[in-house]
Design an enzyme around this catalytic site. Sequence first.
Site, PDB file in Angstrom:
ATOM      1  N   ARG A 256      -1.979  -2.456  -9.206  1.00 34.27           N
ATOM      2  CA  ARG A 256      -3.406  -2.726  -9.107  1.00 34.27           C
ATOM      3  C   ARG A 256      -3.991  -2.616 -10.395  1.00 34.27           C
ATOM      4  O   ARG A 256      -3.751  -1.833 -11.366  1.00 34.27           O
ATOM      5  CB  ARG A 256      -3.807  -1.467  -8.479  1.00 34.27           C
ATOM      6  CG  ARG A 256      -5.598  -1.641  -8.551  1.00 34.27           C
ATOM      7  CD  ARG A 256      -6.191  -0.529  -7.386  1.00 34.27           C
ATOM      8  NE  ARG A 256      -6.163  -0.904  -6.053  1.00 34.27           N
ATOM      9  CZ  ARG A 256      -7.060  -0.539  -5.135  1.00 34.27           C
ATOM     10  NH1 ARG A 256      -7.809   0.579  -5.388  1.00 34.27           N
ATOM     11  NH2 ARG A 256      -6.847  -0.938  -4.004  1.00 34.27           N
TER      12      ARG A 256
ATOM     13  N   GLN B   6      -4.771  -6.260   1.631  1.00 32.06           N
ATOM     14  CA  GLN B   6      -5.862  -5.889   2.226  1.00 32.06           C
ATOM     15  C   GLN B   6      -6.376  -6.957   3.294  1.00 32.06           C
ATOM     16  O   GLN B   6      -6.529  -6.746   4.630  1.00 32.06           O
ATOM     17  CB  GLN B   6      -7.240  -5.613   1.476  1.00 32.06           C
ATOM     18  CG  GLN B   6      -8.350  -5.317   2.293  1.00 32.06           C
ATOM     19  CD  GLN B   6      -8.404  -4.022   2.652  1.00 32.06           C
ATOM     20  OE1 GLN B   6      -8.289  -2.862   2.102  1.00 32.06           O
ATOM     21  NE2 GLN B   6      -8.882  -3.890   4.040  1.00 32.06           N
TER      22      GLN B   6
ATOM     23  N   HIS C 216      -7.342  -9.529  -3.433  1.00 31.19           N
ATOM     24  CA  HIS C 216      -6.966  -8.133  -2.690  1.00 31.19           C
ATOM     25  C   HIS C 216      -5.942  -8.765  -1.527  1.00 31.19           C
ATOM     26  O   HIS C 216      -6.419  -8.436  -0.271  1.00 31.19           O
ATOM     27  CB  HIS C 216      -7.914  -7.407  -2.071  1.00 31.19           C
ATOM     28  CG  HIS C 216      -7.570  -5.687  -1.919  1.00 31.19           C
ATOM     29  ND1 HIS C 216      -6.122  -5.488  -1.983  1.00 31.19           N
ATOM     30  CD2 HIS C 216      -8.107  -4.600  -1.689  1.00 31.19           C
ATOM     31  CE1 HIS C 216      -6.092  -4.217  -1.814  1.00 31.19           C
ATOM     32  NE2 HIS C 216      -7.293  -3.731  -1.522  1.00 31.19           N
TER      33      HIS C 216
ATOM     34  N   CYS D  67     -13.601  -2.925   3.904  1.00 27.88           N
ATOM     35  CA  CYS D  67     -12.190  -2.448   3.358  1.00 27.88           C
ATOM     36  C   CYS D  67     -12.184  -1.059   2.914  1.00 27.88           C
ATOM     37  O   CYS D  67     -11.103  -0.668   2.998  1.00 27.88           O
ATOM     38  CB  CYS D  67     -11.775  -3.489   2.255  1.00 27.88           C
ATOM     39  SG  CYS D  67     -13.082  -3.495   0.940  1.00 27.88           S
TER      40      CYS D  67
ATOM     41  N   ARG E  42      -2.983  -1.065   7.607  1.00 23.40           N
ATOM     42  CA  ARG E  42      -2.514  -1.534   6.228  1.00 23.40           C
ATOM     43  C   ARG E  42      -1.130  -1.004   6.312  1.00 23.40           C
ATOM     44  O   ARG E  42      -0.272  -1.601   5.567  1.00 23.40           O
ATOM     45  CB  ARG E  42      -3.387  -0.979   4.922  1.00 23.40           C
ATOM     46  CG  ARG E  42      -4.416  -1.616   5.242  1.00 23.40           C
ATOM     47  CD  ARG E  42      -5.651  -1.416   3.643  1.00 23.40           C
ATOM     48  NE  ARG E  42      -4.605  -1.845   2.668  1.00 23.40           N
ATOM     49  CZ  ARG E  42      -5.258  -1.705   1.497  1.00 23.40           C
ATOM     50  NH1 ARG E  42      -6.087  -0.889   1.425  1.00 23.40           N
ATOM     51  NH2 ARG E  42      -4.370  -2.142   0.507  1.00 23.40           N
TER      52      ARG E  42
ATOM     53  N   ASP F 130     -18.603  -5.311   1.734  1.00 26.93           N
ATOM     54  CA  ASP F 130     -17.839  -4.600   0.692  1.00 26.93           C
ATOM     55  C   ASP F 130     -18.857  -3.967  -0.401  1.00 26.93           C
ATOM     56  O   ASP F 130     -19.834  -4.434  -0.397  1.00 26.93           O
ATOM     57  CB  ASP F 130     -16.807  -5.429   0.007  1.00 26.93           C
ATOM     58  CG  ASP F 130     -16.074  -4.675  -0.835  1.00 26.93           C
ATOM     59  OD1 ASP F 130     -15.815  -3.466  -0.901  1.00 26.93           O
ATOM     60  OD2 ASP F 130     -15.540  -5.351  -1.992  1.00 26.93           O
TER      61      ASP F 130
HETATM   62  N1  NVA Z   1     -14.288  -4.828  -4.289  1.00 30.31           N
HETATM   63  C1  NVA Z   1     -13.903  -3.695  -4.278  1.00 30.31           C
HETATM   64  C2  NVA Z   1     -12.581  -3.412  -3.158  1.00 30.31           C
HETATM   65  C3  NVA Z   1     -12.206  -2.140  -3.150  1.00 30.31           C
HETATM   66  C4  NVA Z   1     -10.731  -1.726  -2.127  1.00 30.31           C
HETATM   67  C5  NVA Z   1     -13.391  -3.150  -5.586  1.00 30.31           C
HETATM   68  O1  NVA Z   1     -12.632  -3.987  -6.466  1.00 30.31           O
HETATM   69  O2  NVA Z   1     -13.845  -2.133  -6.283  1.00 30.31           O
HETATM   70  N1   CP Z   2      -9.231  -0.739   0.400  1.00 32.12           N
HETATM   71  C1   CP Z   2      -8.676  -0.181  -0.333  1.00 32.12           C
HETATM   72  O1   CP Z   2      -7.838  -1.026  -1.261  1.00 32.12           O
HETATM   73  O2   CP Z   2      -8.829   1.056  -0.817  1.00 32.12           O
HETATM   74  P1   CP Z   2      -8.503   1.874  -2.050  1.00 32.12           P
HETATM   75  O3   CP Z   2      -9.169   1.581  -3.091  1.00 32.12           O
HETATM   76  O4   CP Z   2      -8.598   3.200  -1.626  1.00 32.12           O
HETATM   77  O5   CP Z   2      -6.897   1.515  -2.355  1.00 32.12           O
END
Ligand code: NVA
Ligand code: CP
Length: 296
Positions: A102, A132, A129, A253, A281, A213
């Site tokens: 990540r 997801q 992502h 998500c 997931r 989101d």
């Molecule tokens: N758009 C959000 C998704 C988190 C799973 C982020 O990048 O923080």
């Molecule tokens: N939806 C998602 O990726 O959540 P986290 O940031 O908790 O991994």
Amino acid sequence: MNKKIDFLRLKDFSLIELHKILAKAKELKAGLVRPQPFVGKTMAMVFEKPSTRTRVSFETGFFELGGHPIFLSANDIQIGHGETIEDTARTLSEYVDLIMIRTFAHSKIKKLAQFSTVPVINGLTDLYHPAQVLSDIYTVIEEKGRTDIRFLYIGDGSNNMANSLIDVAEIFGMKMYVASPTDYEPHNSKNIEIVKAKDLAGLVGNMDVIYTDVWTSMGQEDEGGERFKALKEYQVNSLLLENAKDDIIIMHCLPAHRGEEITAEILERHNSIVFKQAGNRLYVQKAIMLYCMGEV
Ligand code: NVA
Ligand code: CP
């Protein structure tokens, strides 16, 4: 030797390949198979941003498949202290069989994949992502039994979730609408309809799924105030859903910011399937890992 399979973006795969992964996920969820092909194998999980779902579902999944996952927080490894992504890729490839990361810029994961000799899985970048959203389309199929649905994404159309869902729409044939303010529109608006807050009342009645989101993604915390101002008309709330179909499903998500992109009331309502979505997931990512390791 076969080419290694990285999972960086959904559009790198054909519909047939993605359906193969989804079919394996279904088998795994049904408990019909309990494969453990990863005995004696390790996976490095590099996190440059926080995570609950992605970390726990990948870690649990790899363990259940027989392997040993290693959680690596960026601050605790040298990548957080200036070591390059190229050197990190080549070093980790000497030890582990699979890398999940990540990170921020999508170019960084591409470089990691280029320099590593083991498969790399995207656990979220600023742009995509994919793990997801593959899980999300799995959930949609579970709920609706089909993918030719009307799908409305409301909120920050420029973030990783919106851009990945647009890939899903294109590949799986969903009719997709994105409602977002002008400065927050998706990077690629081909094959989708962009709508504004004023259009929503007339649109919601035809939708099968509404997805939202956070307005401020990880790494954008400094922009919180201006984002809140720009996006405040794009909240998923009971007024918006007044004319929605009875069988509409609400997806997110997670993590959710109640009172910003979605109200607590809607998040907790019967047609919100956010925790089922989070649960799936585990199965879909197990199937992704098996696929990347040549086991599907
Ligand atoms: N758009 C959000 C998704 C988190 C799973 C982020 O990048 O923080
Ligand atoms: N939806 C998602 O990726 O959540 P986290 O940031 O908790 O991994």
